[in-house]
Design a protein around this motif. Sequence first.
Motif, PDB file in Angstrom:
ATOM      1  N   SER A  92      -5.857   5.117   7.716  1.00 68.44           N
ATOM      2  CA  SER A  92      -5.070   3.888   7.688  1.00 68.44           C
ATOM      3  C   SER A  92      -5.854   2.688   7.176  1.00 68.44           C
ATOM      4  O   SER A  92      -5.262   1.688   6.771  1.00 68.44           O
ATOM      5  CB  SER A  92      -4.528   3.583   9.091  1.00 68.44           C
ATOM      6  N   ASN A 149       0.835  -1.212   0.000  1.00 67.64           N
ATOM      7  CA  ASN A 149       0.000   0.000   0.000  1.00 67.64           C
ATOM      8  C   ASN A 149       0.862   1.251   0.000  1.00 67.64           C
ATOM      9  O   ASN A 149       2.072   1.194   0.245  1.00 67.64           O
ATOM     10  CB  ASN A 149      -0.924   0.019   1.205  1.00 67.64           C
ATOM     11  N   SER A 163      -1.146   4.226  -6.729  1.00 69.09           N
ATOM     12  CA  SER A 163      -1.121   5.695  -6.771  1.00 69.09           C
ATOM     13  C   SER A 163      -0.144   6.203  -7.825  1.00 69.09           C
ATOM     14  O   SER A 163       1.001   5.762  -7.893  1.00 69.09           O
ATOM     15  CB  SER A 163      -0.739   6.252  -5.396  1.00 69.09           C
ATOM     16  N   ASN A 211      -6.084   4.401   0.331  1.00 67.84           N
ATOM     17  CA  ASN A 211      -4.737   4.133   0.843  1.00 67.84           C
ATOM     18  C   ASN A 211      -4.373   2.663   0.840  1.00 67.84           C
ATOM     19  O   ASN A 211      -3.190   2.319   0.775  1.00 67.84           O
ATOM     20  CB  ASN A 211      -4.606   4.662   2.273  1.00 67.84           C
ATOM     21  N   ARG A 212      -5.367   1.787   0.916  1.00 69.14           N
ATOM     22  CA  ARG A 212      -5.080   0.370   1.099  1.00 69.14           C
ATOM     23  C   ARG A 212      -5.320  -0.488  -0.127  1.00 69.14           C
ATOM     24  O   ARG A 212      -4.890  -1.648  -0.166  1.00 69.14           O
ATOM     25  CB  ARG A 212      -5.916  -0.176   2.268  1.00 69.14           C
ATOM     26  N   TRP A 243       0.600   5.711   1.161  1.00 71.81           N
ATOM     27  CA  TRP A 243      -0.160   6.734   1.876  1.00 71.81           C
ATOM     28  C   TRP A 243      -0.343   7.940   0.957  1.00 71.81           C
ATOM     29  O   TRP A 243       0.524   8.792   0.859  1.00 71.81           O
ATOM     30  CB  TRP A 243       0.560   7.136   3.154  1.00 71.81           C
ATOM     31  N   HIS A 244      -1.453   7.995   0.274  1.00 75.41           N
ATOM     32  CA  HIS A 244      -1.635   9.006  -0.774  1.00 75.41           C
ATOM     33  C   HIS A 244      -3.039   9.588  -0.860  1.00 75.41           C
ATOM     34  O   HIS A 244      -3.230  10.695  -1.364  1.00 75.41           O
ATOM     35  CB  HIS A 244      -1.324   8.372  -2.141  1.00 75.41           C
TER      36      HIS A 244
END
Length: 264
Positions: free
Chosen positions: A79, A71, A89, A84-85, A73-74
């Motif tokens: 979380s 994954n 991206s 994000n998961r 973080w975008h």
Amino acid sequence: MKIEQQLIDSDKYKVKCPYSMEPIGICIHNTANDASAQSEINYMKSNNNSVSFHIAIDNSKAIQAIPFNRNTWHAGDGSKGKGNRKYISIEICYSKSGGDKFIKAEKNAAKVTAQLLKKYGWTTSAVKKHQDFSNKYCPHRTLDMGWSRFVNMVKKEYNGNSNDNVYRVRKSWADESSQVGAYSVLANAIKKCDEHKGYSVFNGNGKKVYPKSVTMYRVRKKWSDESSQIGAFKELDNAIELCDKNKGKGYSVFDNDGLVVYSA
């Protein structure tokens, strides 16, 4: 378009990509500055911020920093957020000032997006914007110019040129750099393919035509016109031979999916 891999060290996983992932789509971003893809990748890899992305694309390069099975973080949806998961991206560079560099970067992003759709067997419905997961107006310049316009660019890249009858021998449709030949006759492409283990033959729309599981090749005038069928063969060469014997009469060889693989 070739995706150059410059993957982060595994000791950065805890910060940048702590979770394993089975992606379900692609999320598009604009970087909001005028740095190159290389600069974006270098900065992201060098810091310890919980901000990350899989690919940065500029006017000449597409660089991947994080594996697609991890994954990033975008998306700004937390979380446990789907963005994000579950989404690959993509950051499109040179979006602060726009201009020719951004236009070219966006076109390259459309190419890479289409390649990933084919890789995973997705349609353009799997292409999302950052805004879909949070309230952030991103990809800002792409949105200003029209989101549907970008999606149409992806569709065009995905569908290819329907008039392109060239058969390409590659490891995968997305890996242009692996191409070892391009032929107007499928039989020649197959011969080249057989010389290279791990390669396949793709038609102009990016569909793999060889090797594939085909139980029968049918010689017809049209796929929908069963009554015009003059032969069905397990061996492609035999179907081609019959098709050639009837040259000028409008016959073609079709595979199980109704795809034309040879025309006399």
